[in-house]
Design a protein around this motif. Structure first.
Motif, PDB file in Angstrom:
ATOM      1  N   ARG A 162       1.349   4.342  -2.707  1.00 16.38           N
ATOM      2  CA  ARG A 162       1.227   5.736  -2.297  1.00 16.38           C
ATOM      3  C   ARG A 162       2.573   6.563  -2.988  1.00 16.38           C
ATOM      4  O   ARG A 162       2.362   7.504  -3.278  1.00 16.38           O
ATOM      5  CB  ARG A 162       1.149   5.968  -0.790  1.00 16.38           C
ATOM      6  CG  ARG A 162       0.200   6.744  -0.279  1.00 16.38           C
ATOM      7  CD  ARG A 162       0.014   6.934   1.143  1.00 16.38           C
ATOM      8  NE  ARG A 162      -0.817   6.110   1.704  1.00 16.38           N
ATOM      9  CZ  ARG A 162      -0.709   5.347   2.836  1.00 16.38           C
ATOM     10  NH1 ARG A 162       0.222   5.287   3.321  1.00 16.38           N
ATOM     11  NH2 ARG A 162      -1.794   4.666   3.449  1.00 16.38           N
ATOM     12  N   ASN A 163       3.574   5.519  -3.039  1.00 15.92           N
ATOM     13  CA  ASN A 163       4.739   6.361  -3.649  1.00 15.92           C
ATOM     14  C   ASN A 163       4.729   6.265  -5.213  1.00 15.92           C
ATOM     15  O   ASN A 163       6.090   6.270  -5.872  1.00 15.92           O
ATOM     16  CB  ASN A 163       5.981   5.478  -3.106  1.00 15.92           C
ATOM     17  CG  ASN A 163       6.223   6.216  -1.672  1.00 15.92           C
ATOM     18  OD1 ASN A 163       6.118   7.088  -1.143  1.00 15.92           O
ATOM     19  ND2 ASN A 163       7.033   5.209  -0.945  1.00 15.92           N
TER      20      ASN A 163
ATOM     21  N   VAL B  56       0.823  -1.108  -0.156  1.00 17.80           N
ATOM     22  CA  VAL B  56       0.025   0.022  -0.053  1.00 17.80           C
ATOM     23  C   VAL B  56       0.964   1.392   0.095  1.00 17.80           C
ATOM     24  O   VAL B  56       0.755   2.257  -0.699  1.00 17.80           O
ATOM     25  CB  VAL B  56      -0.821   0.242   1.425  1.00 17.80           C
ATOM     26  CG1 VAL B  56      -1.939   1.224   1.390  1.00 17.80           C
ATOM     27  CG2 VAL B  56      -1.868  -1.264   0.922  1.00 17.80           C
ATOM     28  N   GLU B  57       1.872   1.142   0.916  1.00 19.30           N
ATOM     29  CA  GLU B  57       2.946   2.173   0.989  1.00 19.30           C
ATOM     30  C   GLU B  57       3.555   2.591  -0.344  1.00 19.30           C
ATOM     31  O   GLU B  57       3.589   3.548  -1.060  1.00 19.30           O
ATOM     32  CB  GLU B  57       3.875   1.944   1.915  1.00 19.30           C
ATOM     33  CG  GLU B  57       5.161   2.923   1.959  1.00 19.30           C
ATOM     34  CD  GLU B  57       4.675   4.133   2.767  1.00 19.30           C
ATOM     35  OE1 GLU B  57       3.680   4.318   3.265  1.00 19.30           O
ATOM     36  OE2 GLU B  57       5.587   5.002   2.654  1.00 19.30           O
TER      37      GLU B  57
END
Ligand code: ADP
Length: 497
Positions: A98-99, A94-95
């Motif tokens: 986001r990136n 998920v991170e």
């Protein structure tokens, strides 16, 4: 889905089995695939080669997937990144999204799962490419339109001819600098003004009204000669105005083009002056030769034999022809420059017709022509310039004789027509073809045919006749058929109450 052109996939995973398994599956699909065993190696490859899709393991020894992801954004910002992640590290996925990662695939995956996720990425690339192509195309067509517009404006603005465009109500919507310069109206922009308000020319406004009210069948436009300015600065123009129509034929404006013809007018004036001068210079010696010849013919210089008499009178006759032509030239240039001073008086046309017939007798006899004269006994007198009327009748009669055949007929008629007098001169001679008919009143126009080649003439008789008739506010018309004959009809206002 078809294989996208230039598609190159990079798989970065430290697990050999995953990376080589993925390579096998993807290559089998026909997709070009390269593998890297570490983040470092992956970045190295990305720096040197262009990839479209990066499959990136997040958990690797050395430089981590997340860091690779951050670097990738700088090196190849368009690269689509699919992160490969274990179930335990879903938060990392998920991170990563986001990136800037596009998608993720959990480990272990089946060949189908891999194919689906890569296909999805490819679909996205393909859609993006299509969108980009459309954007470029739209930009290009907008650019083309802008270029076209500026090209057209550049042409219009640099044209030597004046251009004026109005809407359907006669308001000016476009003009070029030439038109404001020509009309000496450079101070104020004509845009948005009504033509009548801007140019203040009634003739021009009337022409435009006509054009804007034209039936759908008329499209040739109208031409008009205009003059502008005071005497020393006087300029002459020809304005040609035509309607602009929609596909359905409705008029939504007009385009008028102005040609400066001042220099042509100047040429014309110089030509007239020249013709005038030469004609004057020729007329005096010719008249004096003619007088001297009369002395010989009349026997005042001693007796001459019959043959000598015939020769001299033939010469005299040719000289009469030349003097007639020169008078025509002089009259024409006088009429054109407005210098023909008309001394109108009460004159009787029958008298003039009789005299003109007398003058023709010699030529008519040679061809054995018959004259028929039908003049209304109650014919009204006419108020006109005597010399001009003589010129009209003589020229028409002389043509009826010249362009006649042996044994032909020439008829002259005159009758009252209300406030007008109608004079008809008809012959049953060679006639005039349909093609030539509209041009016979043009200056110096002569019909070229086997027959007319033998006839002496200069092509100024009819233009002179027309100019005189019009200067008397009358009209002249002609009907003719090749081989059958010709009829000229002149209508002249009586000019007296
Ligand atoms: P031109 O000096 O040639 O007679 P005009 O101006 O009087 O000049 O006439 C122009 C041309 O029109 C002539 O060259 C001739 O071909 C034609 N034309 C004039 N009148 C007649 C006529 N009555 N019959 C046939 N053709 C004529």
């Amino acid at each position: 889905m078809a294989i996208l052109e230039g598609m190159h996939i990079l798989v970065v995973d430290d697990e050999k089995i995953i990376r080589e398994g993925a390579e096998r599956i993807l290559t089998k699909e026909g997709w070009k695939t390269t593998i890297a065993e570490s983040g470092e190696r992956g970045l190295e490859l990305i720096k040197g080669t262009e990839f479209q899709i990066l499959m990136l393991d997040l958990m690797m020894p050395g430089i981590s997937g997340m860091e690779v992801l951050k670097n990738v954004r700088e090196i190849q910002p368009d690269l689509l990144v699919i992160v490969i992640t274990g179930y335990a590290t879903i938060e990392n996925a998920v991170e990563a999204m986001r990136n800037g990662a596009y998608d993720f695939i959990p480990k272990p995956f089946t060949p189908d799962q891999l194919r689906i996720v890569v296909r999805r990425a490819m679909d996205k690339i393909s859609l993006e490419r299509e969108a980009e192509r459309l954007r470029i195309e739209r930009e290009k067509s907008l650019q083309d339109i802008a270029n076209e517009k500026s090209k057209t404006l550049t042409i219009i603005n640099h044209m030597a001819d004046g251009v004026l465009v109005t809407d359907q109500n006669g308001y000016i919507v476009l003009n070029n600098p030439a038109v404001t310069r020509m009309l000496g109206l450079e101070e104020e922009s004509p845009l948005g003004k009504h033509l009548s308000e801007w140019a203040g020319s009634e003739d021009l406004t009337r022409m435009l009204e006509k054009v804007l009210g034209m039936e759908s069948s008329q499209d040739q436009g109208i031409s008009l000669e205009l003059s502008w300015g005071e005497d020393p600065t006087k300029s002459f123009f020809v304005a040609h105005s035509a309607p602009v129509r929609s596909d359905k034929g409705e008029i939504f404006g007009s385009v008028t083009v102005f040609n400066d013809v001042t220099w042509l007018k100047e040429f014309d004036r110089m030509k007239s002056e020249f013709v005038d001068m030469v004609s004057h210079e020729l007329r005096s010696p010719l008249s004096s030769i003619r007088q001297k010849l009369s002395l010989i013919v009349d026997g005042l210089t001693g007796e001459i034999n019959e043959e000598q008499g015939q020769i001299v009178s033939r010469v005299q006759h040719r000289i009469d022809g030349l003097i007639g032509m020169i008078s025509n030239l002089l009259d024409l240039s006088r009429i054109e420059s407005g210098r023909l001073v008309q001394q109108k008086e009460r004159i009787s046309l029958p008298e003039i017709i009789d005299e003109a017939i007398d003058l023709m007798t010699q030529d008519a006899e040679k061809k054995e022509l018959k004259f028929e004269v039908a003049i209304d006994a109650q014919l009204f007198p006419i108020h006109a310039d005597r010399q001009s009327m003589e010129t009209v009748i003589t020229n028409l009669l002389s043509n009826a004789v010249k362009y006649n055949r042996e044994g032909g007929r020439v008829s002259v008629g005159a009758q009252n027509r209300g406030e007008f007098i109608e004079v008809k001169v008809a012959d049953n001679g060679v006639g005039i073809s349909k093609e030539d008919l509209p041009r016979i009143f043009d200056k110096f126009y002569r019909i070229r045919s086997e027959y007319t080649r033998k006839v002496i003439g200069s092509g100024i008789g009819l233009p002179l006749v027309k100019a005189i008739v019009e200067a008397h506010f009358g009209t002249i018309t002609v009907e003719s058929e090749t081989g059958k004959g010709t009829t000229f009809t002149v209508l002249l206002p009586r000019g007296i109450g």
